[in-house]
Design an enzyme around this catalytic site. Sequence first.
Site, PDB file in Angstrom:
ATOM      1  N   ARG A  74       0.857  -1.186   0.000  1.00  0.00           N
ATOM      2  CA  ARG A  74       0.000   0.000   0.000  1.00  0.00           C
ATOM      3  C   ARG A  74       0.893   1.235   0.000  1.00  0.00           C
ATOM      4  O   ARG A  74       1.693   1.417   0.906  1.00  0.00           O
ATOM      5  CB  ARG A  74      -0.919   0.010   1.221  1.00  0.00           C
ATOM      6  CG  ARG A  74      -1.758   1.275   1.315  1.00  0.00           C
ATOM      7  CD  ARG A  74      -2.677   1.288   2.501  1.00  0.00           C
ATOM      8  NE  ARG A  74      -3.411   2.553   2.566  1.00  0.00           N
ATOM      9  CZ  ARG A  74      -3.321   3.416   3.573  1.00  0.00           C
ATOM     10  NH1 ARG A  74      -2.561   3.131   4.639  1.00  0.00           N
ATOM     11  NH2 ARG A  74      -3.977   4.559   3.545  1.00  0.00           N
ATOM     12  N   HIS A 118      -2.897  11.014   0.460  1.00  0.00           N
ATOM     13  CA  HIS A 118      -2.375  10.794   1.815  1.00  0.00           C
ATOM     14  C   HIS A 118      -1.775  12.108   2.301  1.00  0.00           C
ATOM     15  O   HIS A 118      -0.591  12.234   2.558  1.00  0.00           O
ATOM     16  CB  HIS A 118      -1.337   9.666   1.819  1.00  0.00           C
ATOM     17  CG  HIS A 118      -1.135   9.042   3.168  1.00  0.00           C
ATOM     18  ND1 HIS A 118      -1.302   7.695   3.416  1.00  0.00           N
ATOM     19  CD2 HIS A 118      -0.770   9.594   4.344  1.00  0.00           C
ATOM     20  CE1 HIS A 118      -1.029   7.446   4.699  1.00  0.00           C
ATOM     21  NE2 HIS A 118      -0.711   8.582   5.284  1.00  0.00           N
ATOM     22  N   GLU A 163      -7.677   8.679   5.767  1.00  0.00           N
ATOM     23  CA  GLU A 163      -8.026   9.308   7.042  1.00  0.00           C
ATOM     24  C   GLU A 163      -8.512  10.760   6.898  1.00  0.00           C
ATOM     25  O   GLU A 163      -7.860  11.704   7.399  1.00  0.00           O
ATOM     26  CB  GLU A 163      -6.828   9.249   7.994  1.00  0.00           C
ATOM     27  CG  GLU A 163      -6.393   7.854   8.299  1.00  0.00           C
ATOM     28  CD  GLU A 163      -5.368   7.783   9.402  1.00  0.00           C
ATOM     29  OE1 GLU A 163      -4.734   8.802   9.692  1.00  0.00           O
ATOM     30  OE2 GLU A 163      -5.209   6.711   9.986  1.00  0.00           O
ATOM     31  N   ASN A 288      -7.562   1.997   9.623  1.00  0.00           N
ATOM     32  CA  ASN A 288      -6.271   2.183  10.296  1.00  0.00           C
ATOM     33  C   ASN A 288      -6.536   2.134  11.791  1.00  0.00           C
ATOM     34  O   ASN A 288      -7.301   2.956  12.312  1.00  0.00           O
ATOM     35  CB  ASN A 288      -5.654   3.533   9.923  1.00  0.00           C
ATOM     36  CG  ASN A 288      -5.257   3.602   8.464  1.00  0.00           C
ATOM     37  OD1 ASN A 288      -5.308   2.597   7.759  1.00  0.00           O
ATOM     38  ND2 ASN A 288      -4.850   4.768   8.000  1.00  0.00           N
ATOM     39  N   TYR A 290      -4.718   1.874  15.668  1.00  0.00           N
ATOM     40  CA  TYR A 290      -3.494   1.965  16.473  1.00  0.00           C
ATOM     41  C   TYR A 290      -3.740   1.789  17.955  1.00  0.00           C
ATOM     42  O   TYR A 290      -2.936   1.195  18.670  1.00  0.00           O
ATOM     43  CB  TYR A 290      -2.801   3.308  16.220  1.00  0.00           C
ATOM     44  CG  TYR A 290      -2.157   3.379  14.857  1.00  0.00           C
ATOM     45  CD1 TYR A 290      -2.865   3.800  13.736  1.00  0.00           C
ATOM     46  CD2 TYR A 290      -0.826   2.980  14.678  1.00  0.00           C
ATOM     47  CE1 TYR A 290      -2.273   3.844  12.478  1.00  0.00           C
ATOM     48  CE2 TYR A 290      -0.228   3.020  13.430  1.00  0.00           C
ATOM     49  CZ  TYR A 290      -0.957   3.445  12.337  1.00  0.00           C
ATOM     50  OH  TYR A 290      -0.386   3.495  11.090  1.00  0.00           O
ATOM     51  N   GLU A 348      -3.633   0.036   8.061  1.00  0.00           N
ATOM     52  CA  GLU A 348      -2.487   0.428   8.887  1.00  0.00           C
ATOM     53  C   GLU A 348      -2.644  -0.121  10.294  1.00  0.00           C
ATOM     54  O   GLU A 348      -3.733  -0.050  10.860  1.00  0.00           O
ATOM     55  CB  GLU A 348      -2.339   1.960   8.997  1.00  0.00           C
ATOM     56  CG  GLU A 348      -1.865   2.651   7.760  1.00  0.00           C
ATOM     57  CD  GLU A 348      -1.733   4.151   7.948  1.00  0.00           C
ATOM     58  OE1 GLU A 348      -1.519   4.604   9.096  1.00  0.00           O
ATOM     59  OE2 GLU A 348      -1.902   4.894   6.949  1.00  0.00           O
TER      60      GLU A 348
HETATM   61  C1  LIG Z   1      -4.019   8.075  15.375  1.00  0.00           C
HETATM   62  O1  LIG Z   1      -3.433   7.189  14.456  1.00  0.00           O
HETATM   63  C2  LIG Z   1      -3.843   7.425  13.118  1.00  0.00           C
HETATM   64  O2  LIG Z   1      -4.821   6.508  12.767  1.00  0.00           O
HETATM   65  C3  LIG Z   1      -2.672   7.308  12.206  1.00  0.00           C
HETATM   66  C4  LIG Z   1      -1.411   6.844  12.482  1.00  0.00           C
HETATM   67  N1  LIG Z   1      -0.708   6.981  11.328  1.00  0.00           N
HETATM   68  C5  LIG Z   1      -1.524   7.525  10.382  1.00  0.00           C
HETATM   69  N2  LIG Z   1      -2.726   7.686  10.928  1.00  0.00           N
HETATM   70  C6  LIG Z   1      -1.108   7.943   9.007  1.00  0.00           C
HETATM   71  O3  LIG Z   1      -1.946   7.349   8.032  1.00  0.00           O
HETATM   72  C7  LIG Z   1       0.354   7.637   8.747  1.00  0.00           C
HETATM   73  O4  LIG Z   1       0.788   8.486   7.693  1.00  0.00           O
HETATM   74  C8  LIG Z   1       1.164   7.793  10.035  1.00  0.00           C
HETATM   75  O5  LIG Z   1       2.543   7.699   9.797  1.00  0.00           O
HETATM   76  C9  LIG Z   1       0.704   6.706  11.025  1.00  0.00           C
HETATM   77  C10 LIG Z   1       1.536   6.643  12.309  1.00  0.00           C
HETATM   78  O6  LIG Z   1       1.298   7.785  13.064  1.00  0.00           O
END
Ligand SMILES: CO[C@H](O)c1c[n+]2c([nH]1)[C@H](O)[C@@H](O)[C@H](O)[C@H]2CO
Length: 444
Positions: A74, A118, A163, A288, A290, A348
């Site tokens: 991706r 992005h 996002e 995505n 986290y 992600e």
């Molecule tokens: C709060 O986390 C978000 O979902 C998020 C985390 N992240 C992201 N979005 C972005 O899509 C990436 O470009 C970042 O590098 C990556 C790591 O920070």
Amino acid sequence: MAFPDGFLWGAATAAYQIEGSPLADGAGASIWHRFCHTPGLVHGGDTGDVACDHYRRWPEDIALMRRLGLQSYRFSIAWGRVLPQGTGTANSAGLDFYERLVDQLLEAGIAPNATLYHWDLPAALDDRGGWLNRDSADWFAEYADLVFRRLDGRVKMWTTLNEPWVVMDGGYLSGALAPGHRNLFEAPIVAHNLLRAHGKAVQAYRASGAHRIGLVVNLEPKYPASDAPQDRVATRRAHAYMNRHFMDPVFRGRYDAVLVRMFGAAWPAFPASDLDLIRTPIDFLGINYYTRNVVRDDAGRFPLPVERPVQRGATYTETGWEVFPQGLLDTLNWVRTRYGNPPVYITENGAAFDDPPVAQGGAVHDALRTDYLRQHLRVLHRAIAEGCDLRGYYAWSLLDNLEWAHGYSKRFGLVHVDYRNQRRTLKDSGAWYARVIASNGQCL
Ligand SMILES: CO[C@H](O)c1c[n+]2c([nH]1)[C@H](O)[C@@H](O)[C@H](O)[C@H]2CO
């Protein structure tokens, strides 16, 4: 715990975070080029001028993908490389770069998964109002159509936006991300135009494309810090603001009433026909994931009265995110039950930890990252067993890279990058992930 046959294993990156050479071969500057070159906005004054030098080293990086056994990669396309002014005359050198990348990915047996946006809006379009301008949806559809006609067929998985919530919240409310605005009245307009742009790009794809297109959202489950009514109300507001904000219009054709009330006078009267455009059906959803958010009411916070109380005994990453894999399962089941169980890819998932330095002989013993990934992959197996239509997983990220306003201070990669000499070193987590892919998750 083997995953279903055909489950897709990949890794993800984004153009501005890895490519470098942001103005090479006719490319137009993006808002992130400007943001990074504005003193005081990015940690250490870091910029994407070099990053991982992927614009020149991409063959080496494809070799790393082969070493990992990736089935899919991706990546995002830098709008300004393809259309330096954002609209109008295309830059053939920019299109050629992505065509070469895609052709070599296919040669390596790696399925390209291309993200159109992005976060790196052409600066020339920001000068025309950017996402605040209703015309932005047409600008984006023009860009999307150009790329579809050039690459569709070789690229069979597309996503429109990465996002949109982060674009809105970071770029127009907190001001932590490009273009660095802080304006409650701009945020809903930007969010709405992003969604309109998504809808127009999907419609453009239906006219010329022959494969699949989706949207990537960040979802973060919200849990009340206590049973106190004010914490429960704050939790519902946080959920409306982040999670239902984009999912409801795209899948249900309307905004969450709690969200509209939160913005009050700052919420415009959008034409009803816009929602018909926004809800144009998609083929899959990218999520995505986290971390989670424990919510305590904090009425003083702008614009969202929530506080993130630290959870005793929890592990936190270098970006301050609690490691909470249960939140991924809860999120997937929420999507399954509220939105009709759409096909989902985890586009992600990953973590920044304070990795040890590259050891003698070239190794990075990043056990915390391996453990983070293992915990989350195990949860995915449960989600599938509970009926979620989960099709694949992309680790964030293939390479250590520019972590936006954090600069190069946070490392998420399966592969370490020494920015002094661009040397790549496969981390233990990368070697482990290669074994996961080779066994289709059996070794988890
Ligand atoms: C709060 O986390 C978000 O979902 C998020 C985390 N992240 C992201 N979005 C972005 O899509 C990436 O470009 C970042 O590098 C990556 C790591 O920070």
